[in-house]
Design an enzyme around this catalytic site. Structure first.
Site, mmCIF file in Angstrom:
data_model
loop_
_atom_site.group_PDB
_atom_site.id
_atom_site.type_symbol
_atom_site.label_atom_id
_atom_site.label_comp_id
_atom_site.label_asym_id
_atom_site.label_seq_id
_atom_site.Cartn_x
_atom_site.Cartn_y
_atom_site.Cartn_z
ATOM 1 N N GLU A 25 18.500 -9.040 -12.135
ATOM 2 C CA GLU A 25 19.414 -10.169 -11.873
ATOM 3 C C GLU A 25 19.031 -10.919 -10.597
ATOM 4 O OE1 GLU A 25 22.912 -10.000 -9.685
ATOM 5 O OE2 GLU A 25 23.125 -7.814 -9.826
ATOM 6 N N ASP A 139 41.926 -10.653 -10.917
ATOM 7 C CA ASP A 139 40.492 -10.789 -10.658
ATOM 8 C C ASP A 139 39.727 -9.616 -11.266
ATOM 9 O OD1 ASP A 139 37.932 -11.201 -9.726
ATOM 10 O OD2 ASP A 139 38.534 -11.681 -7.675
ATOM 11 N N SER A 141 35.999 -8.925 -13.145
ATOM 12 C CA SER A 141 34.696 -9.562 -13.356
ATOM 13 C C SER A 141 34.376 -9.748 -14.843
ATOM 14 C CB SER A 141 33.598 -8.720 -12.717
ATOM 15 O OG SER A 141 32.343 -9.276 -12.991
ATOM 16 N N ASP A 143 31.607 -9.422 -15.915
ATOM 17 C CA ASP A 143 30.607 -8.393 -16.255
ATOM 18 C C ASP A 143 31.186 -7.395 -17.259
ATOM 19 O OD1 ASP A 143 29.092 -9.615 -14.273
ATOM 20 O OD2 ASP A 143 29.138 -7.909 -12.886
ATOM 21 N N LYS A 160 31.030 -0.250 -6.224
ATOM 22 C CA LYS A 160 31.438 0.107 -4.865
ATOM 23 C C LYS A 160 32.937 -0.061 -4.736
ATOM 24 C CE LYS A 160 28.748 -2.756 -2.501
ATOM 25 N NZ LYS A 160 28.142 -3.852 -3.278
#
Ligand code: PSU
Ligand code: MN
Length: 305
Positions: A25, A139, A141, A143, A160
């Site tokens: 990425e 919120d 992601s 992803d 993380k």
């Protein structure tokens, strides 16, 4: 689709020839690390992929094309552009192509472009996930959505603890995404080898992971696989210390009103400052470690058929 895809000759040849290819990425280059460490890391990670028997394919969006195989001066320009570049997640992609902007691709968009190019294995540092406080901010992601619908295996060091790890694992479960511990029963927490949460299945070899990817494909399953590979012991940071810094970074973000797509880059940079750069050293080590594992999985995968 091919109107928007620009695959480098080396990668085009490798794919046609059935050689292993690993996608990389570029948001980690533009928004995840400062210059020049971002460029040095991008180059080092590509070398690790090669040393482990696969062809690296760094992905970014520039000049109205999705580039697969960004190298040389173009890679250097991207690294220098840094935060001035856009951050392309799934919903940004078409607009960024139309406007001809330069963008780093997130895990979601890198998966999307890798799948268009026919690449099935991807190495990164950490994925995006459910942010702390998501019960009020929503919120989460993109992803996590991408992992549910795009058949690419993502090798990462877990998530993380800027994120809410148990909520991230719950959404992955809801989305039907297998979470594999590579040589571990623990879901890793990026800078630390353990998060206090477990994985669904532990697999210990590249061949086993390749067999799982091949089986999902044989079943015509739409989604990807999350391969969680802990940071090497020698590079791991003290969990309590790093979690304290992360909490401070989150408090700073709240005070400054940083939200939405700026939040992850802000937190990464703030943690870098608060750890005197130690977070960056660990980040570089774990990305290289993921690249090595991804290359070996990709090499095993081309042998499964
Ligand atoms: N986590 C990291 N480093 C990163 C990112 C996440 O430890 O660089 C980047 C990845 O590109 C990831 C993106 O896909 O941030 C997630 O952003 P968001 O939360 O806005 O979806
Ligand atoms: Mn977000």
């Amino acid at each position: 689709m091919s109107d928007y895809l620009e695959i480098s000759p080396e990668i085009k040849y490798a794919l046609a020839d059935g050689q292993p290819v690993v996608a990389l990425e570029s948001t980690i280059i533009t928004h995840g690390m400062p210059y020049p460490q971002n460029l040095e890391t991008a180059l080092a990670v590509e070398q690790v992929v090669r040393d482990n028997g696969a062809v690296p394919a760094t992905i970014a969006v520039m000049g109205g094309k999705c580039h697969v195989g960004v190298a040389g001066e173009t890679l250097e320009d991207l690294a220098r552009t840094g935060l001035e570049a856009a951050k392309a997640s799934r919903r940004d992609l078409a607009a960024i192509l139309v406007k001809g902007l330069t963008a780093g691709t997130t895990v979601a968009t890198t998966m999307q472009i890798a799948a268009m190019a026919g690449i099935r294995v991807f190495a990164t540092g950490g994925i995006g996930g459910v942010h702390r406080g998501a019960e009020s901010t929503f919120d989460i992601s993109a992803d996590l959505t991408e992992l549910s619908q795009t058949p690419v295996a993502v090798v990462c060091a877990g998530a993380k603890s800027i994120l809410d790890i148990p909520k991230t694992l719950e959404v992955l479960e809801s989305n039907g995404v297998p979470v594999i511990g590579y040589g571990t029963d623990a879901f890793p927490a990026f800078f630390a080898r353990e998060s206090g949460y477990g994985v669904d299945y532990r697999l210990d070899t590249p061949q086993e992971v390749a067999a799982l990817i091949a089986t999902q494909a044989a079943l015509n399953m739409a989604g990807g696989v999350l391969v969680a590979n802990p940071i090497p012991e020698a590079d791991a940071l003290d969990a309590d210390e790093i979690n304290g810094r992360i909490a401070a970074a989150i408090a700073d973000a709240e005070r400054q009103g940083v939200t939405r797509k700026d939040l992850t880059p802000y937190l990464l940079n703030r943690i870098f400052e608060l750890t005197d750069g130690k977070s960056l050293v660990a980040n570089i080590a774990l990305v290289k470690n993921n690249a090595a594992v991804a290359a070996r999985i990709a090499a095993a995968l081309v042998k499964t058929h």
